[in-house]
Design a protein around this motif. Structure first.
Motif, short mmCIF file in Angstrom:
data_model
loop_
_atom_site.label_atom_id
_atom_site.label_comp_id
_atom_site.label_asym_id
_atom_site.label_seq_id
_atom_site.Cartn_x
_atom_site.Cartn_y
_atom_site.Cartn_z
N TYR A 66 0.82 -1.21 0.00
CA TYR A 66 0.00 0.00 0.00
C TYR A 66 0.85 1.26 0.00
O TYR A 66 1.59 1.50 -0.94
CB TYR A 66 -0.98 -0.06 1.18
CG TYR A 66 -1.92 -1.24 1.07
CD1 TYR A 66 -2.95 -1.24 0.13
CD2 TYR A 66 -1.75 -2.36 1.86
CE1 TYR A 66 -3.80 -2.32 0.01
CE2 TYR A 66 -2.60 -3.46 1.75
CZ TYR A 66 -3.62 -3.44 0.81
OH TYR A 66 -4.46 -4.51 0.69
N GLY A 67 0.81 2.06 1.05
CA GLY A 67 1.48 3.34 0.98
C GLY A 67 2.19 3.72 2.26
O GLY A 67 2.04 3.10 3.31
N ILE A 68 2.98 4.79 2.15
CA ILE A 68 3.71 5.34 3.29
C ILE A 68 3.58 6.86 3.22
O ILE A 68 3.61 7.46 2.14
CB ILE A 68 5.19 4.90 3.26
CG1 ILE A 68 5.95 5.41 4.48
CG2 ILE A 68 5.88 5.38 2.00
CD1 ILE A 68 7.36 4.85 4.58
N GLU A 69 3.40 7.47 4.39
CA GLU A 69 3.30 8.93 4.45
C GLU A 69 4.05 9.41 5.67
O GLU A 69 4.02 8.78 6.73
CB GLU A 69 1.83 9.36 4.52
CG GLU A 69 1.63 10.86 4.51
CD GLU A 69 0.17 11.25 4.36
OE1 GLU A 69 -0.12 12.46 4.41
OE2 GLU A 69 -0.68 10.36 4.18
N TYR A 70 4.75 10.55 5.51
CA TYR A 70 5.47 11.15 6.62
C TYR A 70 4.90 12.53 6.91
O TYR A 70 4.56 13.28 5.99
CB TYR A 70 6.96 11.30 6.30
CG TYR A 70 7.75 10.02 6.30
CD1 TYR A 70 8.38 9.58 7.46
CD2 TYR A 70 7.88 9.26 5.14
CE1 TYR A 70 9.12 8.40 7.46
CE2 TYR A 70 8.62 8.09 5.14
CZ TYR A 70 9.23 7.67 6.29
OH TYR A 70 9.96 6.51 6.29
N SER A 71 4.84 12.88 8.18
CA SER A 71 4.45 14.21 8.60
C SER A 71 5.61 14.82 9.36
O SER A 71 6.24 14.15 10.19
CB SER A 71 3.21 14.16 9.50
OG SER A 71 2.96 15.43 10.08
#
Length: 212
Positions: A66-71
């Motif tokens: 699926y996916g990866i997100e960074y904040s």
């Protein structure tokens, strides 16, 4: 808050090496992230981090499709990458004027490091041009010129081919099998009347779309 964003699409699924290359760019240029989010089948896993190259995050990401997100916190850059279709996004919120005015360098590195179908970097206050694009849309992926863009060979041909090089309002260079185009000097140009006129003139001087 208005942002300027880099979006890109690759020819195939992103490899582990591609993902490391993208994250290394973020590590080199942006403030460290505070959280990573791994998209899983029925939930999103939130992990506190201090690096885009956090090994525990990459290990979990490698195990799913699926996916990866960074904040990186309020008014700091974040990124989102999906493996299934190779699409990615690096958003760069404005903070302290030109603090993040490094996106041309990042865009060129993405073009050179990845096998891209397309890439675009929106100018700040891009909403000013949406109405014009709706009236005279070019293609689905590129309704008009952004501040920066890369077209691979197929999109280069579709957007007019070598006739693009005759456009007097752009800076263009041939890279790999495609073309990299810059309109103006920074993503902030188009907050000025002169910058808006430049964008309008650059779009008007583009050759006709080549349709199959």
């Amino acid at each position: 808050m208005e942002e300027n964003c880099i979006f890109f699409d690759t020819h195939g699924e992103l490899t582990h090496g591609d993902i490391l290359s993208i994250l290394t760019l973020c590590e080199d240029h942006f403030p460290g992230p505070t959280h990573a989010y791994i998209t899983q089948f029925k939930k999103v896993l939130e992990i506190p981090v201090t690096s885009y190259l956090d090994k525990s995050v990459l290990k979990k990401f490698n195990r799913n499709k699926y996916g990866i997100e960074y904040s990186a916190g309020y008014e700091n850059p974040g990124i989102r990458i999906t493996k299934t279709d190779g699409r990615g996004l690096i958003s760069i919120p404005l903070k302290k004027g030109d603090e993040y005015h490094m996106t041309k360098n990042i865009a060129l590195q993405l073009v050179n490091r990845l096998e891209l179908k397309s890439l675009g970097v929106s100018p700040v206050n891009f909403v000013l041009f949406k109405r014009k694009y709706k009236e005279n849309r070019r293609t689905t992926d590129f309704p008009g010129l952004y501040w920066l863009q890369y077209y691979d060979a197929e999109e280069f041909k579709k957007q007019g081919g070598n006739a693009i090089l005759d456009n007097p309002y752009i800076n263009a260079q041939l890279i790999k099998d495609g073309i990299f185009i810059e309109v103006g000097h920074s993503p902030y140009d188009f907050q000025t009347p002169e910058g808006e006129v430049l964008m309008i003139n650059a779009n008007a001087a583009m050759p006709p779309i080549v349709r199959n």
